[in-house]
Design an enzyme around this catalytic site. Structure first.
Site, PDB file in Angstrom:
ATOM      1  N   ASN A   1      45.189 -14.094  37.628  1.00  0.00           N
ATOM      2  CA  ASN A   1      43.885 -15.092  37.016  1.00  0.00           C
ATOM      3  C   ASN A   1      43.957 -13.675  35.191  1.00  0.00           C
ATOM      4  OD1 ASN A   1      40.975 -14.290  36.201  1.00  0.00           O
ATOM      5  ND2 ASN A   1      40.864 -12.419  37.412  1.00  0.00           N
TER       6      ASN A   1
ATOM      7  N   LYS B   1      42.163 -14.605  33.596  1.00  0.00           N
ATOM      8  CA  LYS B   1      40.534 -14.601  32.550  1.00  0.00           C
ATOM      9  C   LYS B   1      40.080 -15.230  31.613  1.00  0.00           C
ATOM     10  CE  LYS B   1      41.282  -9.878  34.763  1.00  0.00           C
ATOM     11  NZ  LYS B   1      40.558  -8.639  34.687  1.00  0.00           N
TER      12      LYS B   1
ATOM     13  N   HIS C   1      34.428 -11.674  42.083  1.00  0.00           N
ATOM     14  CA  HIS C   1      35.049 -10.967  41.526  1.00  0.00           C
ATOM     15  C   HIS C   1      34.177  -9.881  40.384  1.00  0.00           C
ATOM     16  CE1 HIS C   1      37.633  -9.326  38.065  1.00  0.00           C
ATOM     17  NE2 HIS C   1      38.584  -9.947  38.761  1.00  0.00           N
TER      18      HIS C   1
ATOM     19  N   GLU D   1      34.412  -8.563  37.885  1.00  0.00           N
ATOM     20  CA  GLU D   1      33.958  -8.804  36.571  1.00  0.00           C
ATOM     21  C   GLU D   1      32.578  -9.533  36.737  1.00  0.00           C
ATOM     22  OE1 GLU D   1      37.850  -9.968  34.709  1.00  0.00           O
ATOM     23  OE2 GLU D   1      38.261  -7.916  35.166  1.00  0.00           O
TER      24      GLU D   1
ATOM     25  N   GLU E   1      39.875  -5.331  45.711  1.00  0.00           N
ATOM     26  CA  GLU E   1      40.197  -4.977  44.653  1.00  0.00           C
ATOM     27  C   GLU E   1      38.957  -3.854  43.845  1.00  0.00           C
ATOM     28  OE1 GLU E   1      41.872  -8.522  41.412  1.00  0.00           O
ATOM     29  OE2 GLU E   1      39.869  -8.798  41.572  1.00  0.00           O
TER      30      GLU E   1
ATOM     31  N   GLY F   1      42.355  -3.760  35.173  1.00  0.00           N
ATOM     32  CA  GLY F   1      42.191  -3.428  33.499  1.00  0.00           C
ATOM     33  C   GLY F   1      42.135  -1.827  33.574  1.00  0.00           C
TER      34      GLY F   1
ATOM     35  N   SER G   1      45.483  -3.180  38.309  1.00  0.00           N
ATOM     36  CA  SER G   1      46.792  -2.844  37.539  1.00  0.00           C
ATOM     37  C   SER G   1      47.385  -3.232  38.201  1.00  0.00           C
ATOM     38  CB  SER G   1      45.921  -1.261  37.522  1.00  0.00           C
ATOM     39  OG  SER G   1      45.184  -1.572  36.082  1.00  0.00           O
TER      40      SER G   1
HETATM   41  C1  PEP Z   1      41.910  -8.742  38.095  1.00  0.00           C
HETATM   42  O1  PEP Z   1      41.016  -9.223  36.722  1.00  0.00           O
HETATM   43  O2  PEP Z   1      41.715  -9.945  39.371  1.00  0.00           O
HETATM   44  C2  PEP Z   1      42.763  -7.415  37.905  1.00  0.00           C
HETATM   45  C3  PEP Z   1      43.653  -7.334  39.397  1.00  0.00           C
HETATM   46  O3  PEP Z   1      43.241  -7.208  36.516  1.00  0.00           O
HETATM   47  P1  PEP Z   1      43.973  -6.317  36.175  1.00  0.00           P
HETATM   48  O4  PEP Z   1      45.842  -6.566  37.000  1.00  0.00           O
HETATM   49  O5  PEP Z   1      43.830  -6.407  34.170  1.00  0.00           O
HETATM   50  O6  PEP Z   1      43.678  -4.811  36.465  1.00  0.00           O
END
Ligand code: PEP
Length: 311
Positions: free
Chosen positions: A63, A65, A149, A151, A221, A227, A267
């Site tokens: 992703n 983003k 998601h 976010e 997630e 992040g 992460s």
């Molecule tokens: C995500 O945005 O789906 C995600 C898992 O981000 P990150 O790997 O940066 O934590």
């Protein structure tokens, strides 16, 4: 002891489902989760072999983003095109909308393209909605879309109640766009022992708008891990994945529980992916930050090999 390769002689990316009875372990891992719905049985693979509890192919999504420029995206795509990727993995990247066409023109067919969002229905008078309707995404070469998601849930304000996410999901699927459906709890929800309740509520909202799960991947997630550099431990992730698979069994069917991929996001990077991948119910990853580096993303894709080797 027999070599791992002879124990799993024809690993093809499809899950090697261990006999349930032999996989049951009384060992439970509860790292900070205290839910009324605590689990029954964390499964452990048979001695010497790491296996997948589900039957789906390993899946890794990147992703990107709201990151990148024309130049940085060309470099990233070139790195991905040059990477050696294991065969037994579905690999998908989700560029920002405005670069989808550029990526589609340059990226190898080995990797599919996902959008990061899509509109709830047909297009029309929705000024500024660069969230394309599903027919437009497919027209641009997308096969997947990420929905729900965190976010979008927690920063943009999309939620299950409207039901905005559900509408998008059913419309995308009706247009043959495959869906990466995201669920996950916030830190305060985890600390309040509500991890499973939150995830199951989000699962139910998806389920209310899904008639066939064939084209759906679930991404667990935890919001506190996205992040932040604070990855869930393999045991924390496995615990929720087992719970989601069990939710499928109870609420949908045993067949869907086995065939639907449940991937972990939060992460994940080149250093921690291998230990996470060894967990029986982790069928792959959704990767944010680390997916912006081609070689590191390739390492994460190739962590599927952790499932093939003896431990
Ligand atoms: C995500 O945005 O789906 C995600 C898992 O981000 P990150 O790997 O940066 O934590």
């Amino acid at each position: 002891m027999a070599a791992a390769s002879s124990l799993v002689p024809q690993f093809s990316g499809l899950a090697v489902e261990c006999e349930r009875a032999s996989c049951l372990s009384s060992t439970l891992f509860f790292h900070g989760v205290s839910s009324r719905r605590r689990l029954f049985s964390a499964r452990r693979a048979p001695r010497g072999v790491v296996a997948m509890a589900g039957t789906g192919k390993f899946f890794v999504g990147g992703n990107w983003k709201c990151n990148g420029t024309k130049d940085s995206i060309s470099k990233l795509v070139a790195d991905l095109n040059n990477a050696k990727l294991e065969n037994d993995v579905d690999v998908v990247v989700a560029p920002p909308f405005i670069y989808i066409d550029q990526v589609n023109n340059l990226l190898t067919d080995r990797i599919d393209i996902s959008a990061q969002n899509c509109w709830v229905g047909k297009g029309g008078a929705f000024t500024g909605e660069i969230r394309s309707r599903a027919e437009q995404l497919m027209d641009m070469g997308c096969k997947w879309v990420i929905l729900g998601h965190s976010e979008r849930r927690h920063i943009i304000g999309e939620d299950d109640q409207v039901p905005f996410i559900g509408k998008k999901t059913s419309y995308a699927l009706s247009q043959n766009l495959k869906v990466i459906a995201c669920i996950g709890e916030k830190l305060e929800e985890r600390e309040a022992g509500k991890t499973f309740d939150v995830c199951f509520q989000q699962m139910q909202a998806f389920a209310d708008s899904i008639t066939s799960w064939e084209n759906v991947v679930i991404a667990y997630e935890p919001v506190w891990a996205i992040g932040t550099g604070k990855v869930a431990t393999p045991e924390q992730a496995q615990e929720v994945h087992v719970a989601v698979r069990d939710w499928f069994k109870k609420n949908i069917s045993a067949e869907v529980a086995s065939s639907t991929r449940i991937i972990y996001g939060g992460s994940v990077n080149g250093s921690n992916c291998s230990e996470l991948a060894k967990q029986g119910d982790i069928d792959g990853f959704l990767v944010g930050g680390a997916s912006l580096k081609g070689p590191e993303f390739a390492t994460i894709v190739n962590s599927v090999t952790s499932k093939k080797v003896a431990v």
